[in-house]
Every structure is written in structure tokens, then in C-alpha cells.
Design a protein around this motif. Sequence first.
Motif, mmCIF file in Angstrom:
data_model
loop_
_atom_site.group_PDB
_atom_site.id
_atom_site.type_symbol
_atom_site.label_atom_id
_atom_site.label_comp_id
_atom_site.label_asym_id
_atom_site.label_seq_id
_atom_site.Cartn_x
_atom_site.Cartn_y
_atom_site.Cartn_z
ATOM 1 N N ASP A 1 8.220 19.995 -11.081
ATOM 2 C CA ASP A 1 8.100 21.418 -11.398
ATOM 3 C C ASP A 1 9.330 22.190 -10.903
ATOM 4 O O ASP A 1 10.264 21.600 -10.352
ATOM 5 N N LYS A 2 9.333 23.492 -11.107
ATOM 6 C CA LYS A 2 10.500 24.317 -10.760
ATOM 7 C C LYS A 2 10.785 24.355 -9.262
ATOM 8 O O LYS A 2 11.895 24.657 -8.844
ATOM 9 N N GLN A 3 9.785 24.025 -8.440
ATOM 10 C CA GLN A 3 9.969 23.990 -6.987
ATOM 11 C C GLN A 3 10.338 22.587 -6.499
ATOM 12 O O GLN A 3 10.400 22.351 -5.298
ATOM 13 N N GLY A 4 10.543 21.660 -7.413
ATOM 14 C CA GLY A 4 10.932 20.299 -7.036
ATOM 15 C C GLY A 4 9.775 19.421 -6.609
ATOM 16 O O GLY A 4 9.969 18.400 -5.956
ATOM 17 N N ARG A 5 8.547 19.793 -7.023
ATOM 18 C CA ARG A 5 7.354 19.051 -6.612
ATOM 19 C C ARG A 5 6.787 18.247 -7.771
ATOM 20 O O ARG A 5 7.013 18.566 -8.936
ATOM 21 N N ILE A 6 6.018 17.228 -7.398
ATOM 22 C CA ILE A 6 5.222 16.484 -8.373
ATOM 23 C C ILE A 6 3.780 16.482 -7.901
ATOM 24 O O ILE A 6 3.504 16.609 -6.710
ATOM 25 N N MET A 7 2.879 16.329 -8.858
ATOM 26 C CA MET A 7 1.459 16.199 -8.535
ATOM 27 C C MET A 7 1.153 14.712 -8.441
ATOM 28 O O MET A 7 1.378 13.965 -9.389
ATOM 29 N N LEU A 8 0.706 14.268 -7.284
ATOM 30 C CA LEU A 8 0.287 12.877 -7.117
ATOM 31 C C LEU A 8 -1.196 12.783 -7.452
ATOM 32 O O LEU A 8 -2.013 13.444 -6.803
ATOM 33 N N PRO A 9 -1.552 11.990 -8.442
ATOM 34 C CA PRO A 9 -2.966 11.860 -8.813
ATOM 35 C C PRO A 9 -3.814 11.364 -7.644
ATOM 36 O O PRO A 9 -3.342 10.603 -6.789
ATOM 37 N N ALA A 10 -5.058 11.784 -7.625
ATOM 38 C CA ALA A 10 -5.969 11.442 -6.531
ATOM 39 C C ALA A 10 -6.115 9.935 -6.354
ATOM 40 O O ALA A 10 -6.149 9.446 -5.221
ATOM 41 N N ASN A 11 -6.180 9.177 -7.459
ATOM 42 C CA ASN A 11 -6.361 7.722 -7.324
ATOM 43 C C ASN A 11 -5.168 7.075 -6.627
ATOM 44 O O ASN A 11 -5.337 6.140 -5.845
ATOM 45 N N LEU A 12 -3.964 7.579 -6.851
ATOM 46 C CA LEU A 12 -2.795 7.022 -6.178
ATOM 47 C C LEU A 12 -2.734 7.463 -4.715
ATOM 48 O O LEU A 12 -2.366 6.670 -3.843
ATOM 49 N N ARG A 13 -3.125 8.704 -4.439
ATOM 50 C CA ARG A 13 -3.178 9.157 -3.036
ATOM 51 C C ARG A 13 -4.188 8.325 -2.257
ATOM 52 O O ARG A 13 -3.934 7.945 -1.115
ATOM 53 N N GLU A 14 -5.316 8.038 -2.876
ATOM 54 C CA GLU A 14 -6.340 7.202 -2.216
ATOM 55 C C GLU A 14 -5.812 5.800 -1.954
ATOM 56 O O GLU A 14 -5.999 5.258 -0.867
ATOM 57 N N GLN B 1 0.803 -1.227 0.000
ATOM 58 C CA GLN B 1 0.000 0.000 0.000
ATOM 59 C C GLN B 1 0.837 1.278 0.000
ATOM 60 O O GLN B 1 0.482 2.277 0.625
ATOM 61 N N CYS B 2 1.951 1.248 -0.739
ATOM 62 C CA CYS B 2 2.737 2.458 -0.962
ATOM 63 C C CYS B 2 2.779 2.703 -2.464
ATOM 64 O O CYS B 2 2.193 1.952 -3.244
ATOM 65 N N LEU B 3 3.437 3.766 -2.873
ATOM 66 C CA LEU B 3 3.630 4.062 -4.289
ATOM 67 C C LEU B 3 5.071 3.799 -4.666
ATOM 68 O O LEU B 3 5.977 4.017 -3.860
ATOM 69 N N PHE B 4 5.295 3.320 -5.874
ATOM 70 C CA PHE B 4 6.637 3.106 -6.406
ATOM 71 C C PHE B 4 6.922 4.200 -7.429
ATOM 72 O O PHE B 4 6.062 4.516 -8.251
ATOM 73 N N GLY B 5 8.142 4.719 -7.402
ATOM 74 C CA GLY B 5 8.597 5.681 -8.391
ATOM 75 C C GLY B 5 9.784 5.119 -9.146
ATOM 76 O O GLY B 5 10.710 4.580 -8.524
ATOM 77 N N TYR B 6 9.748 5.229 -10.470
ATOM 78 C CA TYR B 6 10.801 4.681 -11.321
ATOM 79 C C TYR B 6 11.320 5.733 -12.292
ATOM 80 O O TYR B 6 10.514 6.364 -12.997
ATOM 81 N N PRO B 7 12.638 5.886 -12.389
ATOM 82 C CA PRO B 7 13.181 6.688 -13.487
ATOM 83 C C PRO B 7 12.751 6.041 -14.804
ATOM 84 O O PRO B 7 12.490 4.827 -14.846
ATOM 85 N N MET B 8 12.671 6.800 -15.871
ATOM 86 C CA MET B 8 12.168 6.270 -17.139
ATOM 87 C C MET B 8 12.957 5.042 -17.607
ATOM 88 O O MET B 8 12.361 4.078 -18.083
ATOM 89 N N GLU B 9 14.257 5.065 -17.459
ATOM 90 C CA GLU B 9 15.067 3.918 -17.888
ATOM 91 C C GLU B 9 14.689 2.646 -17.118
ATOM 92 O O GLU B 9 14.551 1.572 -17.698
ATOM 93 N N GLY C 1 -2.400 1.750 -12.709
ATOM 94 C CA GLY C 1 -2.139 2.813 -11.744
ATOM 95 C C GLY C 1 -0.973 3.705 -12.120
ATOM 96 O O GLY C 1 -0.696 4.687 -11.441
ATOM 97 N N ALA C 2 -0.296 3.383 -13.199
ATOM 98 C CA ALA C 2 0.923 4.113 -13.567
ATOM 99 C C ALA C 2 0.609 5.446 -14.237
ATOM 100 O O ALA C 2 -0.327 5.561 -15.026
ATOM 101 N N THR C 3 1.406 6.427 -13.905
ATOM 102 C CA THR C 3 1.285 7.735 -14.547
ATOM 103 C C THR C 3 2.664 8.380 -14.620
ATOM 104 O O THR C 3 3.481 8.224 -13.708
ATOM 105 N N GLU C 4 2.900 9.066 -15.711
ATOM 106 C CA GLU C 4 4.159 9.796 -15.861
ATOM 107 C C GLU C 4 3.987 11.163 -15.208
ATOM 108 O O GLU C 4 2.984 11.846 -15.437
ATOM 109 N N VAL C 5 4.922 11.535 -14.374
ATOM 110 C CA VAL C 5 4.867 12.827 -13.693
ATOM 111 C C VAL C 5 6.112 13.629 -14.035
ATOM 112 O O VAL C 5 7.138 13.078 -14.435
ATOM 113 N N GLU C 6 5.994 14.933 -13.853
ATOM 114 C CA GLU C 6 7.108 15.829 -14.142
ATOM 115 C C GLU C 6 7.373 16.695 -12.912
ATOM 116 O O GLU C 6 6.443 17.160 -12.256
#
Length: 143
Positions: A82-95, A38-46, A75-80
Amino acid sequence: MFMGEYQHSLDAKGRLIVPAKFREHLEGNFVITRGLDQCLFGYPMEEWRKLEEKLKQLPLTKKDARAFTRFFFSGATEVEIDKQGRIMLPANLREYAKMEKECVVLGVSSRFEIWAKDAWDGYAEESEESFNEIAENMIDFNI
């Protein structure tokens, strides 16, 4: 390689600061998906592409393989970042990860994990109690 444990908070819009040490390995875009426990995984594109190739090799005729691939990719989504070093976590993944405010970002070698702080604290406490037993079982993997 990702390593370390970092405490961060979601803002009101569901954005999370990515630890500065992780940003240099992410090149701006990366993939976030549902993880295990019940956590999220983050992967570099490679790394994501490597994993995608492995998952493509799973037999379509096996129910567990279809279920895992479906769960993982849906559940996968590509995120970017921003200039402040943040990402937007989609609501479905936060849930899915039950994230409301406080989060923990963990480096786990070729990926990182994002946990709701309460969930991480409970998992870490439980794992700490059985760490010696877990370590003994790792001998089977030549560690």
C-alpha cells in the motif's frame, strides 16, 4: 537481491511494513507463502514464476513431491504494497508462522523471509552455535 535483517511490528489489522530497500525490488505485487522452519517466504513475481515452473516439473507420482507442492501453493497469496509501504498478511499465514506482534524480515538472496521475532531469535542463536560446523559442510557445495 534481498539482504539484511529488519525489525518490524504487525499492526492490529495484521499489516506489516516491507523494508524500503526491499520495496524497490518488488514492483508493488509479490507472493507470500509458507516457508520452511515455520517462517514465511516472499518472492518477487519473476522469482515466483521461475519457482512455479520448477515445481511443475516434479513428478506427480511421487508422494513427497505432491505434498510439498500442495503445502507450498495452498499457502501462497499475492499481496500488494500500500501507499504506506505495508502489506496485509493473511490470518492463515500469521497463524502458521506464529506471528503476533514483533517480526523480523530477512533478505535471503532471491527471496525474503518473515519470522516471528521469538522464533527468529531462537533459530539464530541455535544456528550461531553451529555456524562453524555448517560452514565446513558447505565446502561440499564449492562455497
